[in-house]
Design an enzyme around this catalytic site. Structure first.
Site, PDB file in Angstrom:
ATOM      1  CB  CYS A  75      -0.890  -0.016   1.237  1.00 43.41           C
ATOM      2  SG  CYS A  75      -1.940   1.447   1.389  1.00 43.41           S
ATOM      3  CB  CYS A 191      -2.817   3.787  -5.709  1.00 42.61           C
ATOM      4  SG  CYS A 191      -4.196   2.905  -4.926  1.00 42.61           S
TER       5      CYS A 191
HETATM    6  N1  DGL Z   1      -3.875   0.612  -2.311  1.00 38.54           N
HETATM    7  C1  DGL Z   1      -3.538   1.756  -1.582  1.00 38.54           C
HETATM    8  C2  DGL Z   1      -2.260   2.417  -2.055  1.00 38.54           C
HETATM    9  O1  DGL Z   1      -1.427   1.764  -2.650  1.00 38.54           O
HETATM   10  C3  DGL Z   1      -4.522   2.806  -1.214  1.00 38.54           C
HETATM   11  C4  DGL Z   1      -5.934   2.785  -1.546  1.00 38.54           C
HETATM   12  C5  DGL Z   1      -6.751   3.589  -0.537  1.00 38.54           C
HETATM   13  O2  DGL Z   1      -6.893   4.795  -0.674  1.00 38.54           O
HETATM   14  O3  DGL Z   1      -7.217   2.951   0.392  1.00 38.54           O
HETATM   15  O4  DGL Z   1      -2.044   3.567  -1.804  1.00 38.54           O
END
Ligand code: DGL
Length: 270
Positions: A75, A191
């Site tokens: 993440c 993301c």
């Molecule tokens: N998958 C997450 C990232 O890589 C974030 C998504 C979210 O905003 O929850 O930042």
């Protein structure tokens, strides 16, 4: 004391971290994976840094109990708190080492010596300027342009991966970057939810290369385990999923990414 037979933890606010799992499965098929997706609290990217740290601490506490030997933070939003001097104070005291998803992507950009690179990511990740700071600290000649999306991760969480809303959000953000920087050829999908709809990005800008950091993160995990003599051998790796949200979106995304079904999906509160 961590041992090779312990599982690897992978964490995300939701299903996005499965893009890292897809690469981890290919590169480290012997490893067991415990995946934690905090879908019940997603999206993280519109939250404050303090709030993201609090939520992340709960997932780490859960993984302490599961006795993992390392954690891939799949993440960018969490990784940008981890890599920041303002928020990155929670590493101390953890029983496992942590691999960011941002650092390996930054290394890749530095090695390829791009003149300029775009980053599409959550509002929080872009606000921290994490990619830009880390790239320019090592090579100030590389221009880094950030483009935040408030909605895309949440739209992907809804599970309809070919929805018109996803297509128009992707188009809007790619066009914002390209209209200001028409020669831009490389854009980091900053993301982990976004590579789930990589084909939508590619359709929006066929001449741009969209960088999915998952492979680089998987390589970084392999390197870490190798250095610590923690690689699992002679074992068919399995994956268990723990989510604070609901199950159907996992089936959609596992199928989209060609990941074989998890042995179990558990609904939990972190
Ligand atoms: N998958 C997450 C990232 O890589 C974030 C998504 C979210 O905003 O929850 O930042």
């Amino acid at each position: 004391m961590n041992t090779a037979t312990m599982p690897i933890g992978v964490i995300d606010s939701g299903v996005g971290g499965l893009t890292s799992v897809a690469e981890l499965r290919k590169l480290l098929p012997n490893e067991d994976i415990i995946y934690c997706g905090d879908n019940g609290n997603a999206p993280y990217g519109n939250r404050t840094g303090q709030n993201i740290v609090e939520l992340t601490k709960r997932i780490f506490a859960f993984l302490e109990k599961q006795q993992v030997k390392a954690v891939a933070v799949a993440c960018n939003t969490i990784s940008s708190t981890f890599d920041s001097s303002e928020y990155g104070f929670y590493e101390k005291g953890l029983s496992f080492p942590v691999v960011s998803v941002i650092k390996p992507a930054v290394e890749d950009v530095l090695q390829k010596k791009y003149a300029e690179v775009g980053v599409v990511a959550t509002v929080f990740t872009i606000k921290t300027g994490c990619h830009k700071q880390m790239i320019q600290a090592r090579n100030p000649r590389i221009s880094v342009y950030g483009e935040p999306s408030e909605n895309l991760a949440e739209l992907i969480e809804q599970g309809d991966l070919s929805s018109p809303a996803i297509q128009s959000d992707v188009k809007k953000h790619v066009n914002n970057l390209l209209s200001e920087h028409p020669n831009l050829q490389d854009i980091i999908l900053g993301c982990t939810h976004y590579p789930i709809v990589q084909s939508v990005f590619e359709k929006a800008a066929p001449n741009v290369t969209f960088i999915n950091p998952a492979r680089d993160q998987a390589e970084a995990v392999k390197q870490l385990l190798h250095e610590r003599n923690l690689l699992q051998k002679d074992h068919q790796g399995e994956m268990s999923i723990y989510t604070s949200g609901s199950e159907p979106v996992y089936h959609a995304v596992l199928a989209e990414l060609g990941i074989s079904p998890a042995s179990k999906i558990h609904t939990v509160r972190f």
